[in-house]
Design a protein around this motif. Structure first.
Motif: not given
Length: 151
Positions: A71-72, A49-50, A67-69, A65
């Protein structure tokens, strides 16, 4: 070091410690952002992903990114603000600590505090420069469509 052509420090004098705290915090964040913006044009953390194939240009990383990281990342930054930043701002406003001071001691041989004062001024000025630089880096990356050196 005070640059205040609009006289805000006189108009809003009770908020001056908050302004300085915010300036130091944003300057520190901008210094990290400048290094991160440039470094990610050369090095990436492991994971598909990166990778450079998934995110060819650093400036596109946010949208890719989201949709994924991301948020974290928002969660951890929010937690940091709740646990560290808000109490430190309240302590600064009550006069219990100097803006930007997280208890790190200055140089050992600094008896009169001159070296620490010089380092604090340097941090403030470098933070101001970095705040301008990260805006310029992002703008140039979008306009040129290239990575570092953005030409």
């Amino acid at each position: 070091f005070q640059f205040d052509p609009l006289g805000l420090s006189e108009t809003y004098s009770p908020l001056v410690p908050f302004f300085r705290e915010a300036e130091i915090r944003h300057g520190r964040t901008a210094m990290i952002a400048v290094v991160g913006f440039i470094a990610t044009d050369f090095v990436r953390i492991p994971g598909d992903a990166y990778s450079f194939e998934a995110i060819p240009k650093t400036v596109d990383a946010h949208n890719v990114l989201l949709e994924g990281p991301m948020h974290q990342l928002l969660l951890w930054i929010g937690l940091f603000d709740a646990v560290i930043t808000f109490p430190s701002i309240q302590a600064t406003m009550r006069g219990e600590r100097m803006p930007g001071d997280f208890g790190f001691k200055g140089p050992k041989d600094d008896k009169d505090g001159k070296k620490l004062e010089k380092k604090q001024l340097s941090e403030l000025l470098n933070g101001r420069l970095a705040m301008c630089a990260v805006g310029g880096i992002a703008t140039q990356a979008v306009l040129s469509g290239h990575g570092f050196p953005y030409i």
